[in-house]
Design a protein around this motif. Structure first.
Motif, PDB file in Angstrom:
ATOM      1  N   THR A   1      -1.579   3.914   5.916  1.00  0.00           N
ATOM      2  CA  THR A   1      -0.296   4.101   5.241  1.00  0.00           C
ATOM      3  C   THR A   1       0.751   3.243   5.932  1.00  0.00           C
ATOM      4  OG1 THR A   1       0.481   5.957   6.610  1.00  0.00           O
ATOM      5  CG2 THR A   1      -0.876   6.497   4.668  1.00  0.00           C
TER       6      THR A   1
ATOM      7  N   VAL B   1      -1.219   1.201  -5.583  1.00  0.00           N
ATOM      8  CA  VAL B   1      -1.359  -0.154  -6.117  1.00  0.00           C
ATOM      9  C   VAL B   1      -0.203  -0.433  -7.063  1.00  0.00           C
ATOM     10  CG1 VAL B   1      -3.876  -0.159  -5.914  1.00  0.00           C
ATOM     11  CG2 VAL B   1      -2.814   0.645  -8.039  1.00  0.00           C
TER      12      VAL B   1
ATOM     13  N   GLY C   1      -5.383  -1.319   4.604  1.00  0.00           N
ATOM     14  CA  GLY C   1      -6.683  -0.669   4.530  1.00  0.00           C
ATOM     15  C   GLY C   1      -6.687   0.554   3.636  1.00  0.00           C
ATOM     16  N   ALA C   2      -7.861   0.913   3.161  1.00  0.00           N
ATOM     17  CA  ALA C   2      -8.004   2.019   2.210  1.00  0.00           C
ATOM     18  C   ALA C   2      -7.544   3.351   2.784  1.00  0.00           C
ATOM     19  CB  ALA C   2      -9.463   2.120   1.764  1.00  0.00           C
ATOM     20  N   LYS C   3      -7.542   3.486   4.105  1.00  0.00           N
ATOM     21  CA  LYS C   3      -7.136   4.746   4.726  1.00  0.00           C
ATOM     22  C   LYS C   3      -5.810   4.621   5.479  1.00  0.00           C
ATOM     23  CE  LYS C   3     -11.865   6.479   5.250  1.00  0.00           C
ATOM     24  NZ  LYS C   3     -12.869   7.032   6.198  1.00  0.00           N
TER      25      LYS C   3
ATOM     26  N   PRO D   1      -2.526   7.031   1.314  1.00  0.00           N
ATOM     27  CA  PRO D   1      -3.251   5.786   1.050  1.00  0.00           C
ATOM     28  C   PRO D   1      -3.496   5.556  -0.442  1.00  0.00           C
ATOM     29  CG  PRO D   1      -4.367   7.117   2.719  1.00  0.00           C
ATOM     30  CD  PRO D   1      -3.334   7.992   2.090  1.00  0.00           C
ATOM     31  N   GLY D   2      -3.702   4.284  -0.787  1.00  0.00           N
ATOM     32  CA  GLY D   2      -4.239   3.965  -2.098  1.00  0.00           C
ATOM     33  C   GLY D   2      -3.270   3.515  -3.164  1.00  0.00           C
TER      34      GLY D   2
ATOM     35  N   PRO E   1      -3.340  -6.317   0.673  1.00  0.00           N
ATOM     36  CA  PRO E   1      -3.309  -4.853   0.720  1.00  0.00           C
ATOM     37  C   PRO E   1      -3.666  -4.345   2.105  1.00  0.00           C
ATOM     38  CG  PRO E   1      -5.342  -5.594  -0.312  1.00  0.00           C
ATOM     39  CD  PRO E   1      -4.525  -6.830  -0.056  1.00  0.00           C
TER      40      PRO E   1
ATOM     41  N   GLY F   1       0.821  -1.201   0.000  1.00  0.00           N
ATOM     42  CA  GLY F   1       0.000   0.000   0.000  1.00  0.00           C
ATOM     43  C   GLY F   1       0.852   1.246   0.000  1.00  0.00           C
TER      44      GLY F   1
END
Length: 330
Positions: free
Chosen positions: A169, A148, A165-167, A145-146, A163, A140
């Motif tokens: 780092t 790919v 979490g979406a939020k 964040p985010g 991966p 990640g």
């Protein structure tokens, strides 16, 4: 006859500056230099092939050649090289004191395919017996964040990777202890800001890296320079003319480092560092070309194959433009 206009995406290295400022001009070519961070350059070249000539991750380039899905080919110009023992960061409460302690640990990584991470995983296995399958991988964004993979990869089943979490780092996770270690080319900001919770696995990494070089003769290659195949088909002379110019630009840097009347670089003991480097690695300590780099390239290919990044053996002749196999010397 007008010159050929080519876009060239690359970071602002001292070794390409004579090309970017026009001191050296490739014969028959106008280079339109685009100065961008390497992550942006790689993303845009791998995803969209936006540039005529581009700096590119060696690992991503091997993946592209393995799949045959990208229409560009490299010249043996290695604008980025880096010893990577310094790129392993650990949480101070993780119980990790030596490479072998990474077994079973939670290890963050921005992208599995990053060249720095390819080399570190290869070194961990070849030098310390720690296999990639013995760690739990988390991918990640390091600072935001985010993130790919630049291109999708399919890894062996024994590689445990997920991966974050979406939020989340990786920087926050290594500082808090949610992951035990981080392997990355960029130092996490928590480390740079002096967090007591994060330190390097190899505090005296320079000594470790010098011993690695003495043992192996390998100065890891990070990035190559690629040219679109459609340009090479129409103008095959472009490859050698660029290779020649990149070599001349690097040699100008060598000349600047050798000056003792005044230092071009903002570093007090530059002369001493250059002398020590030459003593260990020889006068051409940042070599371009095939023959001086054959072992290093072959090792990177072997690591990529062993780690499941590529799925067939790639020969050097498959990777570089034939006309650049002849060494250029002044």
């Amino acid at each position: 006859m007008s010159k050929l206009n080519l876009t060239f995406a690359c970071w602002d290295y001292d070794r390409i500056r004579p090309l970017s400022d026009g001191t050296i001009q490739p014969k028959g070519i106008n280079l339109n230099w685009l100065n961008m961070p390497v992550e942006e350059t790689f993303w845009r070249m791998m995803r969209h092939q936006e540039f005529d000539v581009s700096e590119l991750s060696l690992s991503s380039y091997l993946i592209a050649k393995d799949r045959g899905t990208h229409n560009f080919t490299a010249i043996p110009v290695f604008v980025s090289r880096f010893f990577r023992h310094s790129g392993i960061y650990i949480n101070a409460n993780s119980g990790i004191e030596k490479p072998e302690d990474l077994r079973g640990k939670r290890v963050g990584i921005p992208e599995y395919q990053l060249t720095a991470c390819l080399w570190i995983r290869g070194i961990l296995k070849s030098e310390y017996g720690v296999d990639s399958s013995e760690m739990n991988w988390y991918t990640g964004g390091e600072e935001a964040p985010g993130r790919v993979e630049k291109v999708a990869i399919k890894l062996p089943e024994e590689i445990r990777i997920r991966p974050i979490g979406a939020k989340q780092t990786l920087n926050e996770m290594i500082e808090s202890g949610e992951i035990d270690a981080l392997i990355a080319p960029r130092a996490p900001s928590c480390f740079l800001n002096g967090s007591p919770n994060v330190r390097r696995l190899f505090p005296d990494y320079v000594s470790v890296e010098k011993e690695y070089y003495k043992k192996t003769g390998i100065f890891p290659i990070m990035h190559v320079v690629v040219i679109k195949d459609e340009i090479l088909e129409r103008h095959p002379w472009v490859a050698y003319n660029l290779y020649k110019s990149f070599t001349e630009a690097k040699n100008l840097v060598y000349e600047g480092l050798a000056q003792t009347a005044a230092s071009k670089t903002t570093l007090p003991w530059l002369v001493s560092e250059v002398e020590k480097t030459k003593e260990l690695m020889g006068n051409d300590f940042w070599p371009y070309g095939i023959e001086k780099n054959r072992k290093t390239i072959d090792t990177a290919v072997r690591y990529s194959l062993e780690q499941g990044m590529i799925h067939k053996q790639l020969e050097i002749e498959d990777l570089f433009i034939n006309s650049t196999f002849e060494e250029y010397t002044l």
